[in-house]
Design an enzyme around this catalytic site. Structure first.
Site, mmCIF file in Angstrom:
data_model
loop_
_atom_site.group_PDB
_atom_site.id
_atom_site.type_symbol
_atom_site.label_atom_id
_atom_site.label_comp_id
_atom_site.label_asym_id
_atom_site.label_seq_id
_atom_site.Cartn_x
_atom_site.Cartn_y
_atom_site.Cartn_z
ATOM 1 N N GLU A 1 -0.497 -9.279 -0.662
ATOM 2 C CA GLU A 1 -1.642 -9.871 -0.368
ATOM 3 C C GLU A 1 -2.374 -10.091 -1.797
ATOM 4 O OE1 GLU A 1 -2.311 -6.271 2.254
ATOM 5 O OE2 GLU A 1 -3.220 -7.922 3.652
ATOM 6 N N ALA B 1 1.415 -1.539 0.207
ATOM 7 C CA ALA B 1 -0.246 0.284 -0.204
ATOM 8 C C ALA B 1 0.679 0.921 -0.385
ATOM 9 C CB ALA B 1 -0.701 -0.238 0.857
ATOM 10 N N GLY C 1 0.623 -5.158 1.084
ATOM 11 C CA GLY C 1 -0.314 -4.950 0.198
ATOM 12 C C GLY C 1 0.025 -5.848 -1.130
ATOM 13 N N GLU D 1 4.270 -4.571 7.446
ATOM 14 C CA GLU D 1 3.292 -3.687 8.376
ATOM 15 C C GLU D 1 3.948 -2.987 9.428
ATOM 16 O OE1 GLU D 1 2.701 -5.765 5.674
ATOM 17 O OE2 GLU D 1 0.929 -5.808 4.603
HETATM 18 C C1 LIG Z 1 12.673 -2.966 0.530
HETATM 19 C C2 LIG Z 1 12.008 -1.645 -0.495
HETATM 20 C C3 LIG Z 1 10.110 -1.375 -1.164
HETATM 21 C C4 LIG Z 1 12.534 -0.308 -1.352
HETATM 22 O O1 LIG Z 1 14.450 -0.010 -0.823
HETATM 23 P P1 LIG Z 1 14.580 0.937 -1.760
HETATM 24 O O2 LIG Z 1 15.159 -0.042 -2.844
HETATM 25 O O3 LIG Z 1 15.852 0.970 -0.577
HETATM 26 O O4 LIG Z 1 13.820 2.051 -1.801
HETATM 27 P P2 LIG Z 1 13.272 3.061 -0.704
HETATM 28 O O5 LIG Z 1 14.637 4.272 -0.463
HETATM 29 O O6 LIG Z 1 13.472 2.404 0.447
HETATM 30 O O7 LIG Z 1 12.279 3.155 -1.477
HETATM 31 C C5 LIG Z 1 12.492 4.069 -2.885
HETATM 32 C C6 LIG Z 1 11.202 5.726 -2.650
HETATM 33 O O8 LIG Z 1 10.370 5.046 -2.295
HETATM 34 C C7 LIG Z 1 8.933 5.321 -0.859
HETATM 35 N N1 LIG Z 1 8.119 4.119 -0.658
HETATM 36 C C8 LIG Z 1 8.944 2.577 -0.715
HETATM 37 N N2 LIG Z 1 8.424 2.084 -0.004
HETATM 38 C C9 LIG Z 1 6.439 2.393 -0.078
HETATM 39 C C10 LIG Z 1 5.356 2.152 0.420
HETATM 40 N N3 LIG Z 1 5.030 1.107 0.087
HETATM 41 N N4 LIG Z 1 4.451 3.510 0.013
HETATM 42 C C11 LIG Z 1 4.914 4.576 -0.379
HETATM 43 N N5 LIG Z 1 6.593 5.092 -0.730
HETATM 44 C C12 LIG Z 1 6.804 4.548 -0.880
HETATM 45 C C13 LIG Z 1 10.598 5.161 -0.211
HETATM 46 O O9 LIG Z 1 9.508 5.470 0.103
HETATM 47 C C14 LIG Z 1 11.253 6.117 -1.066
HETATM 48 O O10 LIG Z 1 10.675 7.334 -1.712
HETATM 49 P P3 LIG Z 1 11.740 8.620 -1.821
HETATM 50 O O11 LIG Z 1 13.063 7.891 -2.316
HETATM 51 O O12 LIG Z 1 12.128 8.998 -0.061
HETATM 52 O O13 LIG Z 1 10.976 10.060 -1.476
HETATM 53 C C15 LIG Z 1 11.464 -0.147 1.115
HETATM 54 O O14 LIG Z 1 11.014 0.479 0.616
HETATM 55 C C16 LIG Z 1 10.505 -0.883 1.640
HETATM 56 O O15 LIG Z 1 10.708 -1.363 2.736
HETATM 57 N N6 LIG Z 1 9.036 0.076 0.908
HETATM 58 C C17 LIG Z 1 8.083 -0.633 2.701
HETATM 59 C C18 LIG Z 1 7.396 -1.609 2.192
HETATM 60 C C19 LIG Z 1 6.714 -1.871 3.495
HETATM 61 O O16 LIG Z 1 6.513 -1.420 4.745
HETATM 62 N N7 LIG Z 1 5.217 -2.543 2.791
HETATM 63 C C20 LIG Z 1 3.668 -2.154 3.476
HETATM 64 C C21 LIG Z 1 2.700 -1.334 3.256
HETATM 65 S S1 LIG Z 1 1.311 -1.330 4.007
HETATM 66 C C22 LIG Z 1 1.539 -2.053 3.259
HETATM 67 O O17 LIG Z 1 1.491 -2.680 2.433
HETATM 68 C C23 LIG Z 1 -0.645 -2.484 4.072
HETATM 69 C C24 LIG Z 1 -1.714 -3.391 2.717
HETATM 70 C C25 LIG Z 1 -2.802 -3.613 3.396
HETATM 71 C C26 LIG Z 1 -3.618 -2.202 3.649
HETATM 72 C C27 LIG Z 1 -5.350 -2.295 3.599
HETATM 73 C C28 LIG Z 1 -6.255 -1.457 3.430
HETATM 74 C C29 LIG Z 1 -7.558 -1.558 4.102
HETATM 75 C C30 LIG Z 1 -8.330 -0.269 3.710
HETATM 76 C C31 LIG Z 1 -9.215 -0.034 4.728
HETATM 77 C C32 LIG Z 1 -9.012 1.251 5.095
HETATM 78 C C33 LIG Z 1 -9.876 1.814 6.606
HETATM 79 C C34 LIG Z 1 -9.333 3.568 7.220
HETATM 80 C C35 LIG Z 1 -10.278 3.935 7.615
HETATM 81 C C36 LIG Z 1 -9.245 4.343 8.869
HETATM 82 C C37 LIG Z 1 -9.956 5.774 7.262
HETATM 83 O O18 LIG Z 1 -10.293 6.648 8.268
HETATM 84 O O19 LIG Z 1 -9.161 6.314 7.408
#
Ligand SMILES: CC(C)(COP(=O)(O)OP(=O)(O)OC[C@H]1O[C@@H](n2cnc3c(N)ncnc32)[C@H](O)[C@@H]1OP(=O)(O)O)[C@@H](O)C(=O)NCCC(=O)NCCSC(=O)/C=C/CCCCCCCCCCCCC(=O)O
Length: 720
Positions: free
Chosen positions: A104, A60, A101, A124
């Site tokens: 997922e 996500a 995600g 997460e």
């Molecule tokens: C390992 C990585 C993927 C890559 O690492 P690397 O190659 O070293 O590069 P980075 O420098 O880390 O990343 C490059 C740039 O990308 C940006 N980045 C990375 N991941 C994300 C991301 N997931 N989202 C956004 N941006 C991201 C990073 O910041 C860098 O940007 P910049 O150069 O600094 O500008 C590594 O990046 C990594 O580990 N990433 C994170 C992986 C992670 O944590 N993934 C999990 C994400 S959370 C998720 O997936 C959740 C899923 C469930 C969703 C369920 C939704 C249900 C909906 C219900 C909603 C109800 C809400 C109600 C509440 C309300 O009221 O609103």
């Protein structure tokens, strides 16, 4: 967005949101539309989903979880439900990472194939949430409850080979991932898909005791973090409830977490780490326009605790390293330490015995400086003595190649003075590691007035390569990390003089989430170290530092730690310090009435009246003292952004990520409250220079703007 193309009878859907294909609203909508088109298209027999570029998807879009923003529909589950319902096989073709995600999405597919270097995982928990798009429900149905608990509560990345063994991947492919995906999808057309749909799979029966045990384990291992416990609840729901009901339960738990302060802090920390990697020098040179030099080989000088730890970081990252010590006996001792640490890593399954052996093979121990002749970078890690360091740097300057970068692990000495001993001041830089160097993730890189951008780029890149979190800071007394520690430690000592016991102070800090209280940390490091540093500094400055000293240059001084040292209480190494350890080297810290007597005696001697100090006051005085210093460091340009300070405290001193770091903490308290309290303490304790309020804090507190705006405000100088 998601691109939709066709190859013969195969629909190919490409998640397209570089660089990591985060599942933003546009990507989710695109994926949903593409799946619809593929399912509706009579000519399409099977479907492949892959990610554009190097990654499948990092999950996500974390930015969408920001405070107050609602996740716009379609959610991942809405988009992917179509795959569950599809009679055409859907294949996830995974290169790079499929995380959160992203995984997922792959678990909604009927099949998953991956490249040998791909990684999958549910990280997460590290950003304070849980896999809320069915991950906690579908993974247990695929790989079992125990392995799911491990993956989901740790957030660890699983490499292709292990993913294959666990059953997450159906095949590892070595050719182009899209071609392989298409080939694989064609090969499964016509097969019965019923057993491939994870929601239909039966889940193993698991006794409630498994979860009770896991709750205890997780509470201990991830003390203070709520997300791992919520992950367990969600997985337990998968065992106890029918699929639809447990999906509902997962969503509720997710919603609770996503709105929590911990999630906000942990997500801030995620981006802070990345922001901090974007460095800038006062000259304007920065991480975008400077390139690192290649480091194929390295050298370390000094095989003591720090040197051996640094050498270990280098060789375990595949960098052949020469470890130089002047004395054969010390060298052997250092190697034994390294071997012991490697055995520990193997026992903890952090590496295999084979990997440990391979690492030691690229270590060249030596008692000869000349062996550093051809290395690309040298890190000096001898004890803190300016004359000795200058002598070593002068020697290195002659021995090493002209392009070799010379780094010092000094924690306090002036980088420029060390650089002056060489004719390559542009190639001299501080690389300050934290003890134990093999474990602690912070690498505080310190630039001097002549350090080139290329040199900075090289040590920042090296930091990442050896699995550290590098932060760039400018030169000042003790640099950023230890400089902030000073008021924190001082305030702890004052609190003890005024009536709090060291054990109360430590308890308050540990309850806040610090891995260890200040007094336990001091015992671990050795009280004699600070004692010597204070005496050397006093000698340099011509200051009298006998135990009767109460004020130096008008500032209050508390030498209680030195009283302990003079009584032979040096900390863990002598079996007694602020705590009693039974015998030298033992780790269990037992509060000691003898220490309380020493404090009583000290206070009587100086006529200090003891009083009851509340836990809140203990916490506020310690935290705000270091926060004020943090703003001064920011004000002086020693660091260029607040995120640097937070990253330093998280990775150097174990500030709990769920509290975001001291600057984030100040932001949450609201700067006007922080400033007011600091002013109150300043009035109450006029003899503590660290309570002089930072001017930058004063000005920022007037704006009431959040931390995300501070850097641009500081840089633009508007209003400030
Ligand atoms: C390992 C990585 C993927 C890559 O690492 P690397 O190659 O070293 O590069 P980075 O420098 O880390 O990343 C490059 C740039 O990308 C940006 N980045 C990375 N991941 C994300 C991301 N997931 N989202 C956004 N941006 C991201 C990073 O910041 C860098 O940007 P910049 O150069 O600094 O500008 C590594 O990046 C990594 O580990 N990433 C994170 C992986 C992670 O944590 N993934 C999990 C994400 S959370 C998720 O997936 C959740 C899923 C469930 C969703 C369920 C939704 C249900 C909906 C219900 C909603 C109800 C809400 C109600 C509440 C309300 O009221 O609103």
């Amino acid at each position: 967005m998601a691109n939709y193309t066709k190859r013969d009878e195969v629909a190919v859907i490409e998640l397209n949101n570089p660089p990591v294909n985060a599942l933003s609203f546009e990507v989710r909508s695109g994926l949903q539309n593409a799946l619809k088109s593929a399912i509706d298209d009579q000519d399409v027999k099977c479907i492949v989903i892959h990610g554009k570029g190097k990654n499948f998807s990092a999950g996500a879009d974390i930015k969408e979880f920001g405070a107050g923003t609602k996740q716009q529909k379609p959610w991942i589950t809405d988009a992917c439900r179509l795959a569950d319902e599809s009679s055409k096989p859907v294949v996830a073709a995974i290169a790079g990472t499929a995380l959160g995600g992203g995984l997922e999405v792959a678990l909604f597919c009927h099949y998953r194939i991956g490249t040998p270097s791909c990684r999958v995982g549910f990280p997460e928990v590290q950003i304070g949430i849980l896999p809320g798009a069915g991950g906690t429900q579908r993974l247990p149905r695929l790989i079992g409850v125990n392995s799911s608990i491990d993956m989901i509560t740790s957030g660890r990345h699983v490499m292709a080979e292990e993913a294959m063994k666990l059953g997450i991947l159906d095949k590892i492919v070595t050719e182009d991932i899209i071609e392989e995906g298409v080939k694989f999808a064609k090969s499964v057309v016509g097969l019965d898909l019923a057993h491939r749909i994870l929601k239909n799979r039966k889940i193993e029966a698991v006794s409630p005791k498994v979860f009770d045990d896991e709750i205890s384990r997780v509470k201990k291992k991830y003390k203070g973090y709520i997300a791992p416990l919520f992950c367990l609840k969600a997985i337990q729901a998968s065992v106890q409830l029918p699929y639809d009901a447990s999906m509902e339960q997962e969503l509720q738990l997710f919603q609770h977490l996503v709105g929590s302060n911990q999630a906000k802090a942990q997500q801030y920390a995620f981006f802070a780490e990345r922001t901090s990697a974007r460095w800038q020098l006062p000259t304007g040179a920065n991480s975008q326009n400077a390139s690192p030099l290649p480091v194929k080989t390295a050298g370390v000088i000094g095989a003591g605790t720090m040197g051996a730890g640094i050498a270990l970081c280098l060789i375990t990252s595949g960098i052949p390293t020469v470890l130089v010590e002047q004395d054969q006996k010390f060298l052997e001792k250092g190697i034994k330490t390294m071997e012991g640490d490697l055995r520990g890593s193997v026992a903890l399954k952090k590496m295999t015995a084979e990997q440990a052996k391979k690492a030691m093979l690229i270590l060249k121990p030596s008692v000869n400086f000349e062996d550093l002749h051809d290395v690309d970078l040298v890190i000096e890690a001898v004890y803190e003595n300016l004359a000795l360091k200058k002598e070593i740097f002068a020697k290195l300057d002659k021995i090493c190649q002209p392009q070799t970068i010379l780094c010092t692990n000094t924690s306090s000495l002036d980088i420029d003075m060390i650089a002056e001993a060489t004719k390559r001041m542009d190639k001299v830089v501080g690389t300050h590691f934290f003890a134990p160097a093999y474990i602690m993730k912070l690498q505080e890189n310190v630039y001097g007035k002549n350090t080139s951008a290329e040199t900075v780029a090289t040590v920042m890149a090296l930091g990442r390569r050896i699995r550290k979190v590098p932060v760039l800071v400018g030169t000042c007394e003790s640099f950023a990390a230890n400089r902030m520690l000073h008021p924190y430690v001082t305030e702890a000592l004052y609190l003890v003089e005024e009536g709090a016991s060291p054990y109360e102070v430590d308890q308050v800090l540990e309850d806040f989430g610090m891995p260890m209280g200040m007094f336990r940390v001091s015992d671990l490091s050795g009280l004699d170290i600070g004692y010597k540093v204070r005496r050397e500094a006093a000698k340099r400055q011509g200051i009298d530092l006998t135990l009767g000293t109460r004020f130096v240059n008008g500032e209050r001084v508390c030498l209680l730690a030195d009283v302990l040292v003079e009584k032979g209480r040096l900390g863990i190494k002598s079996g007694k310090g602020w705590y009693n350890y039974g015998s030298p080297g033992k780790k269990e810290a037992i509060p000691d009435p003898e220490v309380l007597d020493i404090i009583e005696e000290h206070c009587r001697k100086f006529g200090i009246k003891k009083q009851k100090i509340s836990s809140q006051e203990i916490l506020e005085r310690m935290q705000l003292a270091l926060i004020n210093e943090g703003f001064r460091i920011l004000e002086e340009g020693i660091v260029s952004k607040p995120e640097d300070i937070d990253v330093i405290w998280i990775y150097g001193f174990g500030w709990p990520k769920y509290m975001g770091g001291p600057m984030f903490y100040a932001n949450e308290m609201k700067l006007k409250n922080v400033y007011r309290k600091i002013c109150d303490f300043h009035q109450k304790y006029p003899f503590s220079i660290h309570w002089t309020p930072s001017k930058l804090l004063a000005r920022l507190s007037e704006t009431d703007l959040p931390i995300s705006n501070w850097t641009s405000l500081i840089n633009s100088n508007s209003k400030l």
